[in-house]
Design an enzyme around this catalytic site. Structure first.
Site, PDB file in Angstrom:
ATOM      1  CG  HIS A   7      36.969  20.805  67.227  1.00 26.14           C
ATOM      2  ND1 HIS A   7      37.571  21.020  68.323  1.00 26.14           N
ATOM      3  CD2 HIS A   7      38.164  21.141  66.152  1.00 26.14           C
ATOM      4  CE1 HIS A   7      38.799  21.686  68.212  1.00 26.14           C
ATOM      5  NE2 HIS A   7      39.129  21.546  66.699  1.00 26.14           N
ATOM      6  CG  ASP A  39      46.609  19.693  66.846  1.00 22.32           C
ATOM      7  OD1 ASP A  39      46.254  20.312  67.669  1.00 22.32           O
ATOM      8  OD2 ASP A  39      46.187  18.807  66.217  1.00 22.32           O
ATOM      9  NE  ARG A  77      42.703  15.282  67.702  1.00 24.72           N
ATOM     10  CZ  ARG A  77      43.392  16.438  67.316  1.00 24.72           C
ATOM     11  NH1 ARG A  77      43.794  17.304  68.612  1.00 24.72           N
ATOM     12  NH2 ARG A  77      43.544  16.548  66.330  1.00 24.72           N
ATOM     13  CD  GLU A 119      42.208  25.087  68.420  1.00 23.40           C
ATOM     14  OE1 GLU A 119      41.013  24.544  68.706  1.00 23.40           O
ATOM     15  OE2 GLU A 119      42.927  24.922  67.634  1.00 23.40           O
ATOM     16  CG  HIS A 175      39.630  25.856  65.128  1.00 19.79           C
ATOM     17  ND1 HIS A 175      40.520  25.899  63.988  1.00 19.79           N
ATOM     18  CD2 HIS A 175      39.790  24.737  65.610  1.00 19.79           C
ATOM     19  CE1 HIS A 175      41.197  24.854  64.167  1.00 19.79           C
ATOM     20  NE2 HIS A 175      40.808  24.004  65.168  1.00 19.79           N
TER      21      HIS A 175
END
Length: 366
Positions: A122, A265, A97, A331, A193
């Site tokens: 992304h 996350d 982000r 990731e 991803h």
């Protein structure tokens, strides 16, 4: 939908054993044909789409030698175009982000599409995951994917020439090498991803998987998942994976950070930092199958995402629906919102320099 690229080899349905194979996988609305490439080596079989550079499936054996696909995805092109939460895709120009879809570089402000609440995620609403890549095969088990992102695409400055190499090693390890150059200063943060479930795609949740991450710090986030300040210690928090633990152990702990993201996350700050050669970033183990995946990278961070927003509406390659926690992402990348955070490792790329990054997924059994 804007696309560029094409596959640079003739159809290879009768390719020699071990060489990359190509087959049609559908067409986009503008008529662009998409192909699926298959690589096989060392007990591993990888299927990659020219659309988005997507890892459509990744088959590896369990402790009894039985192969299964450990990557979430679809069996048709249409849901990748319409509904995919980045399943298996190459991410760019900027993975993760950027706050409010804006950043300043060399005194100039750049505005990006806002596609994740108030933020850009992304690379924007038509990122590298939605582009058709040029694909060039080479034996024994290697694909080179290329995409040229024009100046101003999704608001980013500079023409970016990107090459990503997918290769299977003799033991079946999956290596990704990223390279990029630019003709003007820009920011770059490329990643993959893939959603993993080492018990097998469609088999259920990943909460029983055991994860270890050599990361003593993480970047806490606010309600829109943008880092709020300096990296914080993982000591005494659900983010302490320095010793392997089951993912579900702390998932419902009620920690404020987990409430912000509806699970994990978050960017874990690897103790090793950026390195010239890949070093261990994570180890993931599934007790039911015995599959163990070691992730090594040159990158300084890992975004650990526990599949929080899978909601039962998507049907995967197995024909089963994906529910919350049915896959996870590791990731490897630089940190979220780095273009607005000079205290974070820089993601600036300038003309004459080459962006390089490598991540290796190694599979064994226990």
């Amino acid at each position: 939908m804007p696309t560029t690229g094409h596959d640079t080899a003739e159809p290879t349905a009768a390719a020699a054993d071990g060489a990359p194979r190509r087959e049609p996988f559908g067409r986009l609305a503008d008529g662009t044909e998409v192909h699926r490439w298959t690589l096989s080596r060392g007990g591993t079989r990888l299927r990659v789409l020219s659309y988005g550079g997507i890892v459509q499936s990744l088959e590896v054996p369990d402790r009894d030698g039985r192969a299964a696909n450990v990557s979430l995805g679809f069996d048709r092109l249409d849901p990748y175009v319409a509904d995919s939460p980045y399943f298996g895709a190459l991410i760019g120009r900027y993975g993760n982000r950027i706050a409010e879809g804006r950043f300043t570089l060399d005194g100039a402000e750049y505005r990006l599409p806002v596609n994740d609440g108030p933020n850009s995620l992304h690379g924007g609403d038509i990122g590298f995951d939605k582009r058709v890549w040029d694909v060039t095969p080479s034996a024994p088990a290697t694909l080179t994917l290329r995409y040229i992102s024009p100046d101003g695409e999704m608001g980013y400055p500079g023409t970016l020439d990107v090459e990503v190499e997918y290769a299977l090693g003799e033991r079946g390890d999956f290596r990704i090498d990223y390279r990029a150059t630019t003709d003007a200063p820009t920011v770059v943060n490329l990643t993959s991803h893939v959603y993993f479930n080492l018990a097998g795609e469609g088999s259920g949740g990943i909460h029983d998987h055991r994860l270890s991450l050599p990361a003593s710090r993480y970047t806490p986030v606010g309600e829109t998942l943008i880092p709020t300040g300096e990296p914080a210690t993982v000591e005494g928090t659900p983010f302490d994976f320095r010793r392997a633990k089951t993912i579900g152990d702390d998932l419902r702990a009620g920690h404020r950070q987990l409430l912000h993201a509806q699970g994990y996350d978050h960017n874990l700050v690897l103790d090793k930092g950026s390195t010239p050669e890949p070093e261990r970033a994570a180890t993931l183990y599934d007790p039911s199958s015995g599959r163990l995946m070691t992730v090594s990278t040159t990158e300084p961070g890992v975004q650990f995402y526990s599949g929080n927003f899978l909601d039962g509406t998507l049907v995967g390659t197995s024909g089963r629906t994906y529910r919350q926690g049915d896959g996870l992402c590791l990731e490897t990348q630089h940190f979220p919102d780095s273009p607005n955070r000079p205290d974070f490792p820089s993601t600036v790329l300038r003309p004459g320099d080459t962006y390089r990054s490598t991540t290796v997924h190694s599979f064994t059994v226990r």
